[in-house]
Write a protein that holds these residues in place. Sequence first.
Motif, PDB file in Angstrom:
ATOM      1  N   PHE A 111       0.824  -1.208   0.000  1.00 20.36           N
ATOM      2  CA  PHE A 111       0.000   0.000   0.000  1.00 20.36           C
ATOM      3  C   PHE A 111       0.863   1.266   0.000  1.00 20.36           C
ATOM      4  CE2 PHE A 111      -3.580  -2.673   1.799  1.00 20.36           C
ATOM      5  CZ  PHE A 111      -4.430  -2.471   0.723  1.00 20.36           C
ATOM      6  N   THR A 112       1.978   1.229   0.734  1.00 22.56           N
ATOM      7  CA  THR A 112       2.872   2.394   0.788  1.00 22.56           C
ATOM      8  C   THR A 112       3.492   2.668  -0.583  1.00 22.56           C
ATOM      9  OG1 THR A 112       3.405   1.946   3.104  1.00 22.56           O
ATOM     10  CG2 THR A 112       4.918   3.384   1.901  1.00 22.56           C
ATOM     11  N   GLN A 113       3.930   1.603  -1.255  1.00 21.03           N
ATOM     12  CA  GLN A 113       4.572   1.747  -2.562  1.00 21.03           C
ATOM     13  C   GLN A 113       3.579   2.151  -3.652  1.00 21.03           C
ATOM     14  OE1 GLN A 113       6.406  -2.053  -3.153  1.00 21.03           O
ATOM     15  NE2 GLN A 113       7.986  -1.718  -1.573  1.00 21.03           N
ATOM     16  N   HIS A 114       2.295   1.830  -3.456  1.00 22.02           N
ATOM     17  CA  HIS A 114       1.280   2.114  -4.480  1.00 22.02           C
ATOM     18  C   HIS A 114       0.255   3.133  -3.977  1.00 22.02           C
ATOM     19  CE1 HIS A 114       2.959  -1.828  -5.612  1.00 22.02           C
ATOM     20  NE2 HIS A 114       2.708  -1.466  -6.859  1.00 22.02           N
ATOM     21  N   ARG A 115       0.746   4.084  -3.174  1.00 23.48           N
ATOM     22  CA  ARG A 115      -0.158   5.063  -2.574  1.00 23.48           C
ATOM     23  C   ARG A 115      -0.809   5.963  -3.622  1.00 23.48           C
ATOM     24  NH1 ARG A 115       2.782   8.044   1.979  1.00 23.48           N
ATOM     25  NH2 ARG A 115       2.607   6.055   3.058  1.00 23.48           N
ATOM     26  N   LYS A 116      -0.041   6.365  -4.613  1.00 24.14           N
ATOM     27  CA  LYS A 116      -0.594   7.233  -5.667  1.00 24.14           C
ATOM     28  C   LYS A 116      -1.678   6.536  -6.488  1.00 24.14           C
ATOM     29  CE  LYS A 116       3.594  10.030  -6.197  1.00 24.14           C
ATOM     30  NZ  LYS A 116       4.702  10.404  -7.117  1.00 24.14           N
ATOM     31  N   PRO A 176      -5.178   0.506   4.223  1.00 21.62           N
ATOM     32  CA  PRO A 176      -3.810   0.926   4.580  1.00 21.62           C
ATOM     33  C   PRO A 176      -3.757   1.709   5.888  1.00 21.62           C
ATOM     34  CG  PRO A 176      -4.636   2.228   2.743  1.00 21.62           C
ATOM     35  CD  PRO A 176      -5.609   1.118   2.954  1.00 21.62           C
ATOM     36  N   ILE A 177      -4.799   2.517   6.156  1.00 18.68           N
ATOM     37  CA  ILE A 177      -4.823   3.311   7.392  1.00 18.68           C
ATOM     38  C   ILE A 177      -4.967   2.385   8.598  1.00 18.68           C
ATOM     39  CG2 ILE A 177      -5.997   5.165   8.629  1.00 18.68           C
ATOM     40  CD1 ILE A 177      -7.054   6.136   5.900  1.00 18.68           C
ATOM     41  N   LEU A 178      -5.849   1.384   8.481  1.00 17.15           N
ATOM     42  CA  LEU A 178      -6.097   0.447   9.578  1.00 17.15           C
ATOM     43  C   LEU A 178      -4.871  -0.411   9.865  1.00 17.15           C
ATOM     44  CD1 LEU A 178      -8.188  -0.680  11.562  1.00 17.15           C
ATOM     45  CD2 LEU A 178      -8.899  -2.294   9.781  1.00 17.15           C
ATOM     46  N   ILE A 189      -5.346   9.842   2.820  1.00 19.87           N
ATOM     47  CA  ILE A 189      -4.289   9.247   1.997  1.00 19.87           C
ATOM     48  C   ILE A 189      -3.772  10.258   0.972  1.00 19.87           C
ATOM     49  CG2 ILE A 189      -3.728   7.385   0.382  1.00 19.87           C
ATOM     50  CD1 ILE A 189      -5.916   5.729   1.706  1.00 19.87           C
ATOM     51  N   GLY A 190      -4.697  11.055   0.412  1.00 17.16           N
ATOM     52  CA  GLY A 190      -4.272  12.105  -0.526  1.00 17.16           C
ATOM     53  C   GLY A 190      -3.354  13.115   0.136  1.00 17.16           C
TER      54      GLY A 190
END
Length: 634
Positions: free
Chosen positions: A8-13, A53-55, A97-98
């Motif tokens: 999720f971190t690598q594909h945040r965009k 991802p936040i959870l 996330i944005g």
Amino acid sequence: MVNIQQFFTQHRKPLVLLITILILSAEAARFSIQSLLTYQILMAIAGVIGLLPILLTAISTLQVRLISIDVLVSLAVIGAFIIGEYNEAAIVTWLFIGGEVLEDLTLQKTRSAVKQLAELAPQTAVVVGDDGSTHQEDVDFLDPGTKVLIKTGSQVPVDGVVLTGTALVNEASITGESRLVRKKAGDDVFAGTILENGTVTVKTTAAGDETTFGQIIDLVETAQDSKTKTQRFIDKFSQYYTPLVLVVAIIVGLVTRDFRLAITVMVLGCPGALVIGVPSSTVAGIGNGARRGILFKGSDVMDRLHRVDTVAFDKTGTLTQGQPTVKTIQVLRGDRQAVIDQAVAIEQQSDHPLAQAITQLTTSHNLHPTAVQTFKGRGIQAQVAGQQYFLGNLDLIKSKVDTDDALDDAVRRLAQAGKSVVIFASADLTALAIFAIQDQLRPQATVALRQLKSLGIRRLVMLTGDNVGTAAQIATNLPIDEYHAAMLPKDKAQFIENERHQGHRVAFVGDGINDSPALSAADVAIAMGSGTDVAMDVADLVLVKSDLAGLAAGVQLAKQTMKNMNENITIALLTVLLLFIGLFVGYIEMASGMLIHELSILIVILNSMRLIKYSPKVDHHQFIKRVAKVESSM
């Protein structure tokens, strides 16, 4: 779970893009085909994707007993799902996330100064073999002594000494000044500089991370990751603040019986702008300094520097150019050339600037002294051809041999004329001479000291091991409040400790090994870039250009950075306060409040980015004109 978090971190965009498409599709379904069910389903899917991802991050922080912002947002989004507000859940996760994506993008911008430095670091070098052949080699594999060929337009790949050839070199990446410097055999060159014209062969002294350029990059990167006292306080504050918001939300829910209101309190209470505001200022401020040849070894240095009220200076190599020359030689006893030969041979064993001045004299014989012993701040003794000799100040000579009043008078006259005096004497007094040495003030010393005064520095002090006469003459030509002469290194350190005990915040500026005790004792240790490695290792701040104007600029940059930090803290706290006021009077809801919250984070980062292009306002020429105008009106 760690692998999923990394994904999720690598594909945040792309994740933000997907959620955006789902939210827009949901709104389109509601308004175009008026399908409320499709709207709810799409919003719910967007909310679930955003929550994951936040959870996961929230669970990770809870495992280390830390209640982070992600915990608050996760609880708020889950609560929104429970009460059926799928649109609120989707929009809140999208904004959160944005906001993280925007933080990453803008922080990358604030680190641009270091990135630009790193990109300038050369990766390969043209190595010259013993047979004259050449081949490319990675700079990290080069050893000291390796010969390197550098041609026009190439980067200098190593620190080294020119063996053959001449060239014009642009040293902007090291000194910050783009003027061309002519290099010839015997001159030093530095990695990362540009050879604009000519061809040279260089003997490597350092390569890769060990070069001056590599150390600058490492220094700045380390400094940007350091923390000020303010930032450490904010980090600790946020650890307690987040659970406090959670408790307040629970109390609000129990008292008002309004579950939605309690959830909204959790969302709006996130201290995102507060947490990001200080480090973003730090990164931008240190990066700006690095670009100007002002290297802060940590953001805490800025915090201490902007509070300094007293600046103490070493004289030689700091206020002066550090290149003293012998003006006169008075030989009282013995053969003149023999005295010079013996003095040069002995002083070659010392790194002191006055000793180096004597070593520049012309000799007729190469002598080899033995039993060399140095007396810190006083001088040196050695044996040459079985005879004992002493070189140093009057106190050392008097403690070793019996002298007469004629020597005292000669030394006094030279000292009153502003000369530094080194006395040469043999143990049996068959040889006795006086070397009168003089250094020149740095060109911008007067202007730089006046600038420091204008920036709020109350006292400027000169500490020198030189004689009173020389110290007095230097002091009369500079805007110095007080000076102390004939000081040993321990005396300088003791002076600074005494000043600190009296409540003063003291910065010390030096460049030599003998300055290290005073540098260690100061609140802020400042080293000239042309100084010794020991002085620069001890220092908190390094002036790469060895220009005192950089000190005034550094003080101004430190003050501006701390001001920027305080602005960010104010923006963050006011945003949270206004959001809560708006919430309880009915003007703010969860989604709109989250939007304002994320905008406050962006504003804080953009405010920090102003430091990247910040330039000290005081211009040398304008400052000189202003000072002259004031003095003429007095």
